[in-house]
Design a protein around this motif. Structure first.
Motif, PDB file in Angstrom:
ATOM      1  N   ALA A 276       0.926  -1.194   0.019  1.00 57.94           N
ATOM      2  CA  ALA A 276       0.139   0.009   0.254  1.00 57.94           C
ATOM      3  C   ALA A 276       0.758   1.392   0.025  1.00 57.94           C
ATOM      4  O   ALA A 276       0.541   2.359  -0.520  1.00 57.94           O
ATOM      5  N   ALA A 277       2.040   1.251   0.817  1.00 58.45           N
ATOM      6  CA  ALA A 277       2.770   2.389   0.899  1.00 58.45           C
ATOM      7  C   ALA A 277       3.503   2.733  -0.571  1.00 58.45           C
ATOM      8  O   ALA A 277       3.393   3.654  -0.842  1.00 58.45           O
TER       9      ALA A 277
ATOM     10  N   TRP B 267       0.471   4.198  -2.643  1.00 60.98           N
ATOM     11  CA  TRP B 267       0.064   5.703  -2.068  1.00 60.98           C
ATOM     12  C   TRP B 267       1.330   6.659  -2.095  1.00 60.98           C
ATOM     13  O   TRP B 267       1.187   7.704  -1.325  1.00 60.98           O
ATOM     14  N   LYS B 268       2.495   6.292  -2.729  1.00 59.88           N
ATOM     15  CA  LYS B 268       3.555   7.120  -2.355  1.00 59.88           C
ATOM     16  C   LYS B 268       3.458   8.721  -3.075  1.00 59.88           C
ATOM     17  O   LYS B 268       2.870   8.899  -4.272  1.00 59.88           O
TER      18      LYS B 268
ATOM     19  N   ALA C 151       1.019  10.539  -1.437  1.00 62.46           N
ATOM     20  CA  ALA C 151       0.082  10.975  -0.667  1.00 62.46           C
ATOM     21  C   ALA C 151       0.305  11.409   0.833  1.00 62.46           C
ATOM     22  O   ALA C 151       1.235  10.755   1.189  1.00 62.46           O
TER      23      ALA C 151
ATOM     24  N   LEU D  60       0.279  10.451   4.505  1.00 58.50           N
ATOM     25  CA  LEU D  60       0.059   9.169   4.929  1.00 58.50           C
ATOM     26  C   LEU D  60       0.623   9.480   6.338  1.00 58.50           C
ATOM     27  O   LEU D  60       1.295  10.184   6.947  1.00 58.50           O
TER      28      LEU D  60
ATOM     29  N   HIS E 166      -4.113   6.342   4.861  1.00 53.90           N
ATOM     30  CA  HIS E 166      -4.171   7.403   3.820  1.00 53.90           C
ATOM     31  C   HIS E 166      -5.143   8.634   4.150  1.00 53.90           C
ATOM     32  O   HIS E 166      -5.916   8.578   5.125  1.00 53.90           O
TER      33      HIS E 166
ATOM     34  N   ASP F 168      -7.178  10.113   3.016  1.00 57.09           N
ATOM     35  CA  ASP F 168      -8.737  10.077   2.447  1.00 57.09           C
ATOM     36  C   ASP F 168      -9.477   9.089   3.222  1.00 57.09           C
ATOM     37  O   ASP F 168     -10.596   8.588   3.064  1.00 57.09           O
TER      38      ASP F 168
ATOM     39  N   ARG G  28      -8.681   5.785   3.705  1.00 63.00           N
ATOM     40  CA  ARG G  28      -8.240   4.191   3.529  1.00 63.00           C
ATOM     41  C   ARG G  28      -7.049   3.882   4.524  1.00 63.00           C
ATOM     42  O   ARG G  28      -6.290   4.783   4.630  1.00 63.00           O
TER      43      ARG G  28
END
Length: 306
Positions: A10-11, A14-15, A17, A19, A42, A44, A46
């Motif tokens: 996931a990291a 989502w790089k 963003a 976090l 995240h 947002d 997530r």
């Protein structure tokens, strides 16, 4: 050993963003997740991973939102003796401390995820140190109160013999987060229809095992019942620090196997490493139960190595 593969994936996705990363840094009693377990959040809303198996995640999500919005890192303590613990639902009898830090240069540097991925791809372990006074993580050793998290290479399972038991075992292993490769030179057995979503290798087993180079995070299980296929794989696996080596067959067939391997030059101490008949003795009947017994024995070997 904490299973953080989904968090690391996931990291990577989502790089860039905003976090926050939550990490279990201490446990006492019957804590539901081991030290080093991650949960990434995240901006947002997530998230991926778990720090308690569901007990305190709602509170961690709220804390992560604050950290993402600019609040400093926080070290959260949860235990059954605290009223707050019951509020967030930690009735299991354990206690945990969870560090929530931004994924930034001032917290868990995003570049560390890249370094972890590089180390895992090369089959190496990597240790990340976190200063609990500042909430900053780095690769260098730290003095004073620090938490060191070790990221081991992904667990791998090499199944020799594309038989029915292999189909069940491959599915179980994948659910356990273990990377699976099926090795079999017989094209009619080794098909994507029989093994969807699994890496297939049609080389002769000794060649495949030598190239794949199993180590302390790997298991090799031979299931073909064909000595021409199984024996070379065992010789290759036992020549390496493979965490778990298992072979299907009865005690009588294993006695004959020992003689063949000894004649091939394998030392008795290495032959003793073979789990045969393979798997835990649970009175397994049928491919699915045999696969379950093998998976349990394999996980036990992995955890003893860790």
């Amino acid at each position: 050993m904490a299973d953080n593969d989904s968090v690391l994936n996931a990291a990577a996705q989502w790089k860039g963003a905003p976090l926050a990363l939550a990490t279990v840094v201490s446990t006492w009693g019957s804590a539901p997740r081991p030290r080093g377990s991650h949960m990434i959040v995240h901006a947002d809303g997530r998230f991926e991973g778990s720090v308690s198996g569901g007990c305190v995640e709602s509170d961690i999500l709220a804390t992560a939102a604050e950290v993402i919005a600019g609040a400093p890192f926080q070290l959260k303590n949860y235990g059954v003796a605290d009223a707050a613990a019951w509020e967030v639902g930690l009735p299991c009898g354990g206690e945990i401390s969870v560090l929530v830090q931004p994924v930034s240069a001032e917290g868990f540097d995003p570049e560390l995820f890249d370094r972890i991925a590089e180390a895992q791809a090369s089959g190496e372990a990597l240790a990340v140190s976190t200063d609990l006074a500042s909430g900053q993580s780095s690769l260098r050793p730290l003095e004073g109160a620090a938490f060191v998290n070790r990221y081991d290479p992904p667990r791998r399972l090499f199944i020799v013999g594309a038989v029915q038991i292999a189909q069940a075992l491959a599915g179980l292993a994948r659910q356990l987060g273990i990377q699976v490769t099926i090795i079999d030179p017989r094209a009619r057995f080794l098909t994507e229809e029989r093994f969807p979503g699994v890496t297939l290798d049609d080389r002769w087993p000794d060649e495949a095992i030598e190239a794949l180079d199993p180590g302390p995070a790997s298991a090799v299980v031979t299931l073909s019942h064909d000595t021409k296929i199984d024996d070379p794989a065992l010789v290759a696996a036992l020549a390496r620090p493979t965490a778990y080596v298992g072979a299907l067959g009865s005690r009588r067939s294993h006695a004959a196997r020992r003689e063949r391997l000894a004649a091939a030059g394998v030392a008795d101490t290495d032959i003793d490493r073979i789990d045969a008949p393979v798997g835990l003795d649970i009175g397994a009947i049928g491919p699915a139960e045999i696969a379950l017994s093998i998976a349990a024995a394999m996980v036990g070997a992995f955890n003893r190595k860790d």
